[in-house]
Design a protein around this motif. Structure first.
Motif, mmCIF file in Angstrom:
data_model
loop_
_atom_site.group_PDB
_atom_site.id
_atom_site.type_symbol
_atom_site.label_atom_id
_atom_site.label_comp_id
_atom_site.label_asym_id
_atom_site.label_seq_id
_atom_site.Cartn_x
_atom_site.Cartn_y
_atom_site.Cartn_z
ATOM 1 N N THR A 26 0.806 -1.223 0.000
ATOM 2 C CA THR A 26 0.000 0.000 0.000
ATOM 3 C C THR A 26 0.838 1.271 0.000
ATOM 4 O O THR A 26 0.291 2.366 0.143
ATOM 5 N N GLY B 132 2.263 4.502 -1.001
ATOM 6 C CA GLY B 132 1.847 5.475 -1.993
ATOM 7 C C GLY B 132 0.381 5.374 -2.395
ATOM 8 O O GLY B 132 -0.057 6.057 -3.306
ATOM 9 N N VAL B 133 -0.387 4.512 -1.712
ATOM 10 C CA VAL B 133 -1.800 4.349 -2.022
ATOM 11 C C VAL B 133 -2.608 5.104 -0.965
ATOM 12 O O VAL B 133 -2.307 5.021 0.226
ATOM 13 N N ASP B 134 -3.658 5.836 -1.410
ATOM 14 C CA ASP B 134 -4.467 6.587 -0.448
ATOM 15 C C ASP B 134 -5.259 5.639 0.450
ATOM 16 O O ASP B 134 -5.359 4.442 0.190
ATOM 17 N N VAL B 135 -5.822 6.185 1.531
ATOM 18 C CA VAL B 135 -6.500 5.372 2.536
ATOM 19 C C VAL B 135 -7.641 4.561 1.924
ATOM 20 O O VAL B 135 -7.811 3.383 2.237
ATOM 21 N N GLY B 136 -8.417 5.176 1.044
ATOM 22 C CA GLY B 136 -9.513 4.451 0.400
ATOM 23 C C GLY B 136 -8.996 3.285 -0.427
ATOM 24 O O GLY B 136 -9.558 2.192 -0.393
ATOM 25 N N GLY B 137 -7.922 3.516 -1.158
ATOM 26 C CA GLY B 137 -7.316 2.456 -1.955
ATOM 27 C C GLY B 137 -6.727 1.356 -1.102
ATOM 28 O O GLY B 137 -6.753 0.176 -1.473
ATOM 29 N N GLN B 138 -6.197 1.728 0.057
ATOM 30 C CA GLN B 138 -5.648 0.727 0.979
ATOM 31 C C GLN B 138 -6.754 -0.199 1.469
ATOM 32 O O GLN B 138 -6.609 -1.417 1.460
#
Length: 149
Positions: A120, A122-128
């Motif tokens: 995760t 570099g991935v935003d919280v929603g993407g995580q």
């Protein structure tokens, strides 16, 4: 450390604590300074590294790259949103696209243990959250354990 099928284990710690080194020892990519690692004889590991940067001049599309590792499961490619990327040059993918391709590559081995090093980053919280839900669903459907940093 023992991980059961469908179990998800996460290793956490500060930068420089040795999380990636631990994974490398568990995978047999590095030798521990002391102690030992015993792996189950029937283990099939799918691995998604923390860093993977294809050379910009690599003349290979995603479909050819994946074909190096096995026959692509169309349903799994669709689930991971990789199908639209199959004709794209591997070196031109965004970070998120490349992560999905590498995850599919790891799953082509039909692992009973999927190892992910900072999936995760570099991935935003929603993407995580979306990734964690996807990993949970896939581990249950395909019967593999997950070990991730």
């Amino acid at each position: 450390m023992a991980i059961a099928p469908r179990e998800i284990v996460t290793i956490v710690g500060p930068n420089g604590a040795g999380k990636t080194t631990l994974l490398n020892c568990l995978l047999g990519l590095d030798t521990p300074d002391y102690g030992y690692v015993i792996r189950a004889e029937n283990i099939r590991v799918g691995y998604v590294p923390q860093h993977f940067q294809p050379h910009p001049s690599l003349p290979m599309d995603v479909a050819s790259f994946l074909a190096l590792y096995g026959v692509v499961d169309a349903a799994l490619a669709e689930t991971l949103a990789v199908t639209p990327l199959l004709k794209q040059p591997i070196a031109k993918l965004s970070g998120g696209e490349l992560r999905r391709v590498l995850l599919l590559r790891a799953l082509l081995k039909k692992p009973n243990l999927l190892v992910l090093d900072e999936p995760t980053a570099g991935v935003d919280v929603g993407g995580q959250g979306e990734l964690y839900r996807l990993l949970k669903r896939l581990s249950e459907e395909l019967n593999f354990a997950v070990l991730m940093v």
